[in-house]
Design an enzyme around this catalytic site. Structure first.
Site, PDB file in Angstrom:
ATOM      1  N   HIS A 177      -1.553  -0.549   9.950  1.00 43.03           N
ATOM      2  CA  HIS A 177      -0.789  -1.773  10.489  1.00 43.03           C
ATOM      3  C   HIS A 177       0.456  -1.482  10.960  1.00 43.03           C
ATOM      4  O   HIS A 177       0.892  -0.369  11.118  1.00 43.03           O
ATOM      5  CB  HIS A 177      -0.501  -2.560   9.275  1.00 43.03           C
ATOM      6  CG  HIS A 177      -1.854  -3.316   8.589  1.00 43.03           C
ATOM      7  ND1 HIS A 177      -1.705  -4.818   8.401  1.00 43.03           N
ATOM      8  CD2 HIS A 177      -2.854  -2.946   8.096  1.00 43.03           C
ATOM      9  CE1 HIS A 177      -3.058  -5.178   7.640  1.00 43.03           C
ATOM     10  NE2 HIS A 177      -3.614  -3.781   7.749  1.00 43.03           N
ATOM     11  N   GLU A 184       0.938  -1.320  -0.161  1.00 44.07           N
ATOM     12  CA  GLU A 184      -0.119   0.012  -0.145  1.00 44.07           C
ATOM     13  C   GLU A 184       0.913   1.266  -0.085  1.00 44.07           C
ATOM     14  O   GLU A 184       0.612   2.392   0.669  1.00 44.07           O
ATOM     15  CB  GLU A 184      -1.116  -0.137   1.148  1.00 44.07           C
ATOM     16  CG  GLU A 184      -2.132  -1.016   1.198  1.00 44.07           C
ATOM     17  CD  GLU A 184      -3.362  -0.716   1.857  1.00 44.07           C
ATOM     18  OE1 GLU A 184      -3.470   0.450   2.208  1.00 44.07           O
ATOM     19  OE2 GLU A 184      -3.909  -1.639   2.033  1.00 44.07           O
TER      20      GLU A 184
END
Length: 472
Positions: free
Chosen positions: A321, A55
Site C-alpha cells: 500500500h 499490519e
C-alpha cells in the site's frame, strides 16, 4: 508524573496513515522494508505529528520504526490483541494520555485459518492525545484495519462483518466528537469510496473523508468497478490516480502488484521505470483519514498519497500500500484572515464545516439492505452451526464404533488403524463442535445486537422522513 501540556495548540497537524504489510514469515523483506519506512517517516517533509500504522505485526518492526522516528515522534503505542496481535500502532509528537484496544464483535471465522482475520483480533486502536492547555485541546485517534474483502461486493461473504466493523468505529468516533474533541479515524478500511461501509461511517459519526473534502469527484474504485464504469470516465493514468483519485492500493507504480516476470527482473537488479502517464486501471483507494472537528476549528489544507518511493537497495516498494497523508490547519477564533483568503480565492484548502461533519440519516432503504445482509448471514451461520454439531455427533459415533471394533480385531495393525481413525476423527469433530457450539453461538448473538441497532436507526430514519413529509 503527568507531562506538562503544550502551552498552545499547534497551528497545523500533519497526519500519516500506512498499511505496512508486515506479515511475519509471509511478507517478503519485511524487516528491511519496515525499517526503511521508519527512515522515510523520520525524514518526511513536513514532519508528521501523528502516524497510524496497520499490519505492523511484530514488536521488532515497531521498535525499528520507533528508533528512527523518536526525535520527531517521541511517543508511541504498540497495540496487543488476539492470538497474533492486531498489527496496529500509533506514533505521536505529544504524550498519549489514554489508550485502549477495542475488539470488533464480528471479525472473521476461526475456520478460515488461512486468512487469519479472526486470529489477529482486529479492532480499533484508540489514543487520546493532548495538544494544548485547554480542556478540549485533545485529539482522539482511532486507528483500524477492517476485515479484508476476498470477493467483490456484493458477493463478499465477509461484507456483513466489515459493515458491522464500520458501524463500531463510527460509534467510537461519534462519542469522541460528542466530547468536543478533534477526531481522527485512520487506517486501511478495505472499502471503496461511497460504498456501504463508507456511507455508514460518514452518516453515523460527525466525520468526513478528507480526500473527498478536497477531491469530491475522485474515483469510486478501479476502472473496471461497476459504479466507476457507469461514470463514463477514461482509464486513469498513474499520475491521475496518485494526485486526483488518492489510490493507495494496486497501483501500477507499486512493485508488489507487478507480474512475476517483472518481479524477477527487479530482483536481478534491473531498473524498471514506470511512466506516470501510463494507464493504471486497477488502482483504488482503500486507506482513509476521517476528520471530525468541533465548530470548524480545523481546515483540511492538503491531502496526498505518500511513501511511493522504493527501497534504496532492494528496489521494491516499501509496502503493498501507499500511505494517505493530510495536513490540517487550525483556524483562529475569530478567523478574519482565513475568511478573507477564502473570499478572495487565495486559500486552497477546505474547511471541515458543520455541514461537512453533522450527523445524517441514511435512507430507510439502506438500513433495510443492511438488515437483509444480516438476515442472510445469520441463516448461513445457523446452517454452519447445525452442520458442525452434526459432524461432531457423527464423529463421536464413529469413534465409539472404532473402539468397539478393536475388541474383535484379529491383528494389531488393524487395531492401530482403528485407533488412529478414531483419534483423528474425534479430534476434528471436537474442533468442529467447539466452533459450532461456542464460536458460531457467540457470532449469532453479536449479529442480534447489530441487527437491533440497525433496526433502531431504520426506525429513526423513517420517523424523520415522516416528519419532513408532514411539514411539507
Amino acid at each position: 508524573m503527568c507531562p506538562t501540556p503544550p502551552a498552545s495548540p499547534p497551528p497545523t497537524l500533519r497526519i500519516i496513515s500506512l498499511n505496512c504489510w508486515g506479515l511475519k514469515f509471509l511478507a517478503k523483506y519485511r524487516h528491511e522494508r519496515l525499517t526503511e519506512i521508519g527512515n522515510q517517516i523520520a525524514h518526511a517533509q513536513p514532519s508528521p505529528d501523528i502516524v497510524g500504522l496497520q499490519e505492523c505485526w511484530t514488536q521488532q518492526d515497531y521498535n525499528a520504526i520507533r528508533d528512527r522516528t523518536r526525535h520527531i515522534l517521541p511517543h508511541g503505542k504498540f497495540y496487543f490483541s488476539g492470538i497474533f496481535g492486531g498489527g496496529l500502532a500509533i506514533l505521536s509528537r505529544w504524550p498519549i494520555q489514554e489508550s485502549n484496544m477495542v475488539r470488533y464483535p464480528l471479525n472473521g471465522r476461526p475456520a478460515a485459518f488461512f486468512r487469519g482475520d479472526w486470529y489477529v483480533g482486529k479492532g480499533v486502536a484508540c489514543a487520546r492525545i493532548r495538544i494544548g492547555p485547554e480542556r478540549k485541546d485533545i485529539v482522539e485517534v482511532f486507528c483500524t484495519h477492517l476485515h479484508a474483502p476476498y470477493e467483490r461486493e456484493p458477493n463478499d461473504s465477509y461484507l456483513c462483518h466489515r459493515t458491522a466493523q464500520a458501524w463500531e468505529i463510527a460509534r467510537l468516533m461519534r462519542h469522541a466528537a460528542e466530547r468536543g474533541h478533534l477526531v481522527l479515524g485512520l487506517g486501511d478500511f478495505n472499502m471503496l469510496p461511497l460504498s456501504l461501509a463508507h456511507k455508514l461511517i460518514e452518516a453515523h459519526a460527525p466525520v468526513k473523508d478528507v480526500w473527498r473534502i478536497l477531491h469530491p469527484e475522485s474515483s469510486l474504485g478501479s476502472a473496471d468497478y461497476e459504479l466507476e464504469k457507469a461514470r463514463g470516465r477514461p482509464i486513469p493514468t498513474v499520475k491521475t490516480n496518485l494526485e486526483d483519485n488518492g489510490a493507495t492500493c494496486d497501483s501500477a507504480l507499486n512493485t508488489w502488484r507487478w507480474n512475476e516476470g517483472e518481479k524477477k527482473r527487479l530482483e536481478r537488479g534491473d531498473q524498471i521505470h514506470i511512466d506516470l502517464t501510463s494507464p493504471d486501471p486497477n488502482a483504488k483507494r482503500l486507506d482513509y483519514i476521517f476528520l471530525g472537528s468541533e465548530s470548524s476549528k480545523w481546515t483540511v489544507q492538503s491531502a496526498n498519497v505518500g511513501l511511493t518511493m522504493r527501497h534504496p537497495t532492494l528496489g521494491c516498494s516499501l509496502s503493498d500500500h501507499f500511505s494517505v497523508e493530510a495536513t490540517l490547519m487550525r483556524n483562529p477564533t475569530p478567523a478574519p484572515d482565513i475568511e478573507s483568503a477564502i473570499i478572495n480565492g487565495h486559500f486552497r484548502g477546505r474547511l471541515a464545516t458543520d455541514n461537512d461533519t453533522k450527523l445524517m440519516q441514511l435512507p430507510s432503504s439502506t438500513y433495510a439492505t443492511i438488515l437483509d445482509l444480516i438476515s442472510e448471514y445469520n441463516l448461513r451461520e445457523r446452517r454452519q452451526r447445525r452442520l458442525r454439531l452434526t459432524h461432531f455427533g457423527m464423529q463421536l459415533l464413529v469413534s465409539i464404533g472404532c473402539m468397539t471394533a478393536i475388541w474383535w480385531s484379529p491383528y494389531n495393525y488393524v487395531s492401530f488403524v482403528l485407533m488412529l481413525l478414531s483419534s483423528l476423527g474425534l479430534s476434528a469433530g471436537v474442533i468442529d463442535g467447539l466452533m459450532g457450539g461456542l464460536f458460531v453461538g457467540s457470532e449469532v448473538r453479536a449479529l442480534k445486537e447489530f441487527e437491533w441497532e440497525i433496526q433502531n436507526a431504520k426506525g429513526e430514519a423513517e420517523r424523520v422522513t415522516t416528519s419532513e413529509e408532514i411539514e411539507r
